[in-house]
Design an enzyme around this catalytic site. Structure first.
Site, PDB file in Angstrom:
ATOM      1  N   MET A   1       1.208  -1.560  -0.048  1.00 55.69           N
ATOM      2  CA  MET A   1      -0.058  -0.257   0.400  1.00 55.69           C
ATOM      3  C   MET A   1       1.056   1.030  -0.485  1.00 55.69           C
ATOM      4  O   MET A   1       2.449   1.490   0.672  1.00 55.69           O
ATOM      5  CB  MET A   1      -1.193  -0.108   1.056  1.00 55.69           C
ATOM      6  CG  MET A   1      -1.614  -1.269   1.317  1.00 55.69           C
ATOM      7  SD  MET A   1      -3.265  -1.064   0.392  1.00 55.69           S
ATOM      8  CE  MET A   1      -4.394  -0.119   1.386  1.00 55.69           C
ATOM      9  N   CYS A   2       0.283   1.802  -0.812  1.00 53.99           N
ATOM     10  CA  CYS A   2       1.048   3.772  -0.475  1.00 53.99           C
ATOM     11  C   CYS A   2       0.529   4.810   0.146  1.00 53.99           C
ATOM     12  O   CYS A   2      -0.729   4.403   0.785  1.00 53.99           O
ATOM     13  CB  CYS A   2       0.743   4.222  -2.171  1.00 53.99           C
ATOM     14  SG  CYS A   2       1.241   3.144  -3.433  1.00 53.99           S
TER      15      CYS A   2
END
Lengths: 266, 266
Positions: A1-2
């Site tokens: 995830m960012c």
């Protein structure tokens, strides 16, 4: 995830304090080490810096912090790759020209099954689900409105198009054309609207800033981010399916959404 | 008038030697002081740096020289504004996504009467004749070929579209999609193909480099520029109406054109 970072203001503002705290998560305080990107609007133009090295140690990120570029609208992203190789073309934010404007987009999450639409005008350059989704958004906006409509019509159209995409996964995003900023939340997105009276903010790495020394009484600065960057400010957590349309540092339109727990596929 | 610089190679090459000589013309050895821009392809991605300060004194240009980015295709431009204000959106090179690729364009000269084509898909963001012309080119290419055709078909289509635009003024340009580079000359464009045996080159500011120390025997590096950057190399001057299609540092297709004197409106 960012992780995502956006800023929307009514006066050109230096994002360094927030960006420095944010980019530390790219390799230092967190594990988002697959590149970073940041776009600064300047008039109708946009400066974009991308690097496929970690935000925390990238010499390019270091230079950007030193430049102290002031902007009304900024979108930044640090990447933990889930789809697509770690390379420049897969690094957010993505840009396309729509209605003679630069449109900039960054996404956190993964949306399944957003295939490349071959008959769409906008085609992805890289291989991420995020860029494919962005190309769908701008293609559908252009098809719905060959000429640029009102801001409210744009907001409604973005909601309509992206609600369909959001059915296929986690779709937290920030989108801007340099005049306004739209944020959409599935799981994690927070924002804080800074305005007078300005006070001190304490970053999660214990660096503090006294905004009153850098601001005018009329300034309004909204910062949007995946996780709050400061410990002592009133960050508003967006809900699942929530949309906010920010302009000049204020909330102009809003769809509140539901509690994050309410949707089964989140 | 502006100046152009392009590089097309068969191995990722550092353009610093040429770029440093080139950007001195932006305010030091010449009067192109209204900004500069440079685009480096990296895979399918592209890094673009633009500044509306002079190339010779821009701290951004300084950082770029220090980065020594290696690339197969680079396009740079220093600007002396003739049409459009001095601001970021009017700074070359311009970029659009076409067929899922980044297309990059820089222009030297002025073309009159390339109005904004409102029904075209690609719309200019700034107010230069150059960006309007570029939007025409990519719009017409996309209309002629909804899916990407062969390189020869692209070259022929670019010639067809740009010959019409060139009737309205001075149209020296460099265009690249990261795989090849097309140069078109009205008045001034020169190129040199560097390959083994590599020797020493002497820049016009008397800085010299011995390419044999930095190259492999198979390397091919073509540099295209408005005015030759070195004093002791065999720069080929392109003629009016001339086109060259460069790939992997070599000339792949060519239309020779006429002598610059031959066309009345140049």
């Amino acid at each position: 995830m960012c992780q995502l970072l956006g800023m929307n203001c009514n006066t050109p503002t230096d994002i360094t304090f927030s960006f420095d705290g944010f980019r530390r998560r790219g390799g230092l305080t967190d594990h988002h080490t697959d590149g970073f990107g940041i776009a600064f609007f300047e008039g109708k133009g946009v400066r974009v810096f991308r690097d496929n090295r970690p935000g925390a140690s990238s010499p390019m990120a270091e230079s950007i912090s030193q430049y102290q570029i002031k902007s009304l609208n900024v979108i930044a992203h640090i990447r933990k790759a889930t789809r697509g190789d770690v390379n420049l073309e897969n690094t957010h934010p993505f840009i396309r020209e729509l209605w003679g404007e630069n449109w900039v987009f960054a996404h956190n999450g993964t949306v399944e099954g957003v295939g490349v639409c071959e008959e769409c005008h906008y085609q992805p350059i890289g291989t991420t689900d995020s860029e494919a989704a962005f190309c769908r958004i701008v293609s559908e906006l252009k098809e719905m409105y060959p000429a640029k409509p009102s801001e409210k019509e744009i907001f409604d159209a973005v909601v309509k198009v992206t609600e369909r995409i959001a059915e296929h996964g986690v779709f937290n995003f920030i989108l801007s054309n340099g005049h306004f900023m739209i944020a959409r939340c599935t799981t994690n997105l927070h924002y804080v609207c800074r305005k007078a009276p300005f006070g001190k903010a304490l970053r999660d790495d214990d660096v503090s800033i006294d905004f009153s020394q850098y601001t005018q009484i009329t300034d309004k600065v909204t910062v949007i981010t995946t996780q709050p960057l400061t410990k002592n400010e009133n960050w508003i957590k967006m809900k699942n399916g929530g949309y906010v349309f920010f302009k000049d540092g204020d909330v102009l339109y809003e769809i509140e959404g539901m509690l994050p727990e309410a949707k089964p596929h989140v």
